[in-house]
Design a protein around this motif. Structure first.
Motif, PDB file in Angstrom:
ATOM      1  N   HIS A   1      12.509 -23.442  50.416  1.00  0.00           N
ATOM      2  CA  HIS A   1      13.057 -22.108  49.785  1.00  0.00           C
ATOM      3  C   HIS A   1      14.469 -23.224  49.337  1.00  0.00           C
ATOM      4  O   HIS A   1      15.043 -23.703  50.529  1.00  0.00           O
ATOM      5  CB  HIS A   1      13.247 -21.336  50.552  1.00  0.00           C
ATOM      6  N   LEU A   2      15.490 -22.535  48.508  1.00  0.00           N
ATOM      7  CA  LEU A   2      15.857 -22.932  47.663  1.00  0.00           C
ATOM      8  C   LEU A   2      17.362 -22.314  47.768  1.00  0.00           C
ATOM      9  O   LEU A   2      17.738 -23.063  49.198  1.00  0.00           O
ATOM     10  CB  LEU A   2      16.548 -22.408  46.298  1.00  0.00           C
TER      11      LEU A   2
ATOM     12  N   PRO B   1      15.692 -17.892  53.232  1.00  0.00           N
ATOM     13  CA  PRO B   1      15.611 -16.426  53.603  1.00  0.00           C
ATOM     14  C   PRO B   1      15.775 -15.384  54.593  1.00  0.00           C
ATOM     15  O   PRO B   1      15.892 -14.176  54.760  1.00  0.00           O
ATOM     16  CB  PRO B   1      13.883 -16.381  53.602  1.00  0.00           C
TER      17      PRO B   1
ATOM     18  N   LEU C   1      10.487 -17.955  39.756  1.00  0.00           N
ATOM     19  CA  LEU C   1      11.094 -19.152  39.791  1.00  0.00           C
ATOM     20  C   LEU C   1      11.404 -20.053  38.371  1.00  0.00           C
ATOM     21  O   LEU C   1      12.484 -20.957  38.064  1.00  0.00           O
ATOM     22  CB  LEU C   1      10.385 -20.518  40.870  1.00  0.00           C
TER      23      LEU C   1
ATOM     24  N   HIS D   1       6.188 -14.439  52.663  1.00  0.00           N
ATOM     25  CA  HIS D   1       6.278 -14.001  53.277  1.00  0.00           C
ATOM     26  C   HIS D   1       4.804 -13.194  53.370  1.00  0.00           C
ATOM     27  O   HIS D   1       5.439 -12.281  54.802  1.00  0.00           O
ATOM     28  CB  HIS D   1       7.612 -12.877  52.756  1.00  0.00           C
TER      29      HIS D   1
ATOM     30  N   ASN E   1       6.983 -24.191  47.294  1.00  0.00           N
ATOM     31  CA  ASN E   1       8.350 -23.379  46.925  1.00  0.00           C
ATOM     32  C   ASN E   1       7.628 -22.170  47.018  1.00  0.00           C
ATOM     33  O   ASN E   1       6.925 -21.998  45.162  1.00  0.00           O
ATOM     34  CB  ASN E   1       9.110 -22.936  46.216  1.00  0.00           C
TER      35      ASN E   1
ATOM     36  N   ARG F   1      19.557 -13.898  54.366  1.00  0.00           N
ATOM     37  CA  ARG F   1      19.497 -13.010  53.412  1.00  0.00           C
ATOM     38  C   ARG F   1      19.337 -11.360  54.224  1.00  0.00           C
ATOM     39  O   ARG F   1      18.237 -11.064  55.252  1.00  0.00           O
ATOM     40  CB  ARG F   1      18.697 -12.776  52.440  1.00  0.00           C
TER      41      ARG F   1
ATOM     42  N   PRO G   1       6.234 -17.053  41.992  1.00  0.00           N
ATOM     43  CA  PRO G   1       6.474 -16.652  41.146  1.00  0.00           C
ATOM     44  C   PRO G   1       8.400 -16.269  40.857  1.00  0.00           C
ATOM     45  O   PRO G   1       8.528 -16.564  41.852  1.00  0.00           O
ATOM     46  CB  PRO G   1       5.877 -14.774  41.687  1.00  0.00           C
TER      47      PRO G   1
ATOM     48  N   TYR H   1      21.055 -17.450  43.155  1.00  0.00           N
ATOM     49  CA  TYR H   1      19.962 -18.291  43.132  1.00  0.00           C
ATOM     50  C   TYR H   1      21.159 -19.588  41.793  1.00  0.00           C
ATOM     51  O   TYR H   1      20.634 -21.028  42.117  1.00  0.00           O
ATOM     52  CB  TYR H   1      19.189 -18.419  42.084  1.00  0.00           C
TER      53      TYR H   1
ATOM     54  N   ARG I   1      12.023 -10.522  53.965  1.00  0.00           N
ATOM     55  CA  ARG I   1      12.273 -12.447  53.961  1.00  0.00           C
ATOM     56  C   ARG I   1      12.350 -12.959  55.860  1.00  0.00           C
ATOM     57  O   ARG I   1      12.423 -14.058  55.256  1.00  0.00           O
ATOM     58  CB  ARG I   1      14.062 -12.660  53.278  1.00  0.00           C
TER      59      ARG I   1
ATOM     60  N   ALA J   1       7.884 -18.731  47.158  1.00  0.00           N
ATOM     61  CA  ALA J   1       8.496 -18.056  47.024  1.00  0.00           C
ATOM     62  C   ALA J   1       8.273 -16.948  47.757  1.00  0.00           C
ATOM     63  O   ALA J   1       7.660 -16.618  48.974  1.00  0.00           O
ATOM     64  CB  ALA J   1       9.202 -17.705  45.077  1.00  0.00           C
ATOM     65  N   ALA J   2       8.346 -15.348  46.665  1.00  0.00           N
ATOM     66  CA  ALA J   2       7.578 -14.278  47.772  1.00  0.00           C
ATOM     67  C   ALA J   2       6.804 -14.518  48.560  1.00  0.00           C
ATOM     68  O   ALA J   2       5.973 -13.839  49.469  1.00  0.00           O
ATOM     69  CB  ALA J   2       7.506 -12.932  47.257  1.00  0.00           C
TER      70      ALA J   2
ATOM     71  N   ARG K   1      18.116 -15.401  37.227  1.00  0.00           N
ATOM     72  CA  ARG K   1      17.616 -14.663  38.225  1.00  0.00           C
ATOM     73  C   ARG K   1      18.303 -13.945  39.309  1.00  0.00           C
ATOM     74  O   ARG K   1      18.981 -15.534  39.224  1.00  0.00           O
ATOM     75  CB  ARG K   1      16.017 -14.806  38.410  1.00  0.00           C
TER      76      ARG K   1
HETATM   77  C1  DQA Z   1      12.867 -18.214  47.746  1.00  0.00           C
HETATM   78  C2  DQA Z   1      13.343 -16.958  49.008  1.00  0.00           C
HETATM   79  C3  DQA Z   1      12.334 -15.716  49.003  1.00  0.00           C
HETATM   80  O1  DQA Z   1      12.872 -14.479  49.498  1.00  0.00           O
HETATM   81  C4  DQA Z   1      12.867 -15.724  47.346  1.00  0.00           C
HETATM   82  O2  DQA Z   1      10.714 -14.712  46.987  1.00  0.00           O
HETATM   83  C5  DQA Z   1      12.000 -16.078  46.006  1.00  0.00           C
HETATM   84  C6  DQA Z   1      12.386 -17.794  46.247  1.00  0.00           C
HETATM   85  C7  DQA Z   1      13.821 -19.008  47.845  1.00  0.00           C
HETATM   86  O3  DQA Z   1      13.671 -20.198  46.952  1.00  0.00           O
HETATM   87  O4  DQA Z   1      14.924 -19.192  48.187  1.00  0.00           O
HETATM   88  O5  DQA Z   1      11.945 -16.083  44.699  1.00  0.00           O
HETATM   89  O6  DQA Z   1      11.434 -18.442  48.127  1.00  0.00           O
END
Ligand code: DQA
Length: 146
Positions: A100-101, A104, A11, A80, A74, A107, A9, A22, A112, A76-77, A17
């Motif tokens: 993960h880009l 986390p 991405l 977690h 990836n 951060r 989600p 990012y 995260r 994403a959220a 964003r």
């Molecule tokens: C992410 C890190 C996650 O915490 C975040 O919710 C994302 C992107 C990353 O690629 O750094 O959507 O997965």
């Protein structure tokens, strides 16, 4: 060698964003970059993106019958807190690399700092931006898939 890359989600909104987090490269830039790198490495990749947990699970479930040998995810959220995706990774026999880009864990948001899918993935690569996916491709082809 066939690898499935799944992005979760939000991405798709890369580029606009939270650019301070990012960067300004877009999701299309990520796809273009990965296709070029995969060609260089002689790997057949498919790149998919979904904002839906169930759709991500469906992609993973069908990966074996579609002859993929590895998955780069990836989530994403979902990384977690999604026990469904964690169980899904355990339920399939294909190795999954968690990417993960950003990193986390470094951060500020406490949510995260937990990654529920990390323990069931063969490796986690984080904080390396687009290059992290290439590291994952190399890892899958050189170390995991024999
Ligand atoms: C992410 C890190 C996650 O915490 C975040 O919710 C994302 C992107 C990353 O690629 O750094 O959507 O997965």
């Amino acid at each position: 060698m066939r690898i499935l890359i799944i992005n979760g989600p939000n991405l798709n909104l890369l580029g606009t964003r939270e650019p301070e987090v990012y960067g300004t490269d877009t999701y299309a830039d990520l796809e273009t970059f990965l296709r070029a790198e995969a060609k260089e490495l002689n790997i057949d990749i498919t790149i998919r993106q979904s904002n839906y947990e169930g759709a991500i699970l469906d992609l993973m479930h069908h990966a074996a019958s579609e002859r993929y040998e590895g998955i780069i995810l990836n989530a994403a959220a979902y990384s977690h807190y999604s026990y469904a995706i964690r169980d899904g990774i355990k339920a399939i026999s294909i190795p999954v690399v968690n990417v993960h880009l950003t990193d986390p864990a470094s951060r500020p948001e406490a949510f995260r700092h937990t990654d529920v899918i990390k323990p069931v993935c063969v490796a986690t690569i984080k904080g390396k931006g687009f290059v992290g996916y290439v590291d994952a491709l190399r890892l899958l082809t050189k170390e995991v898939i024999r």
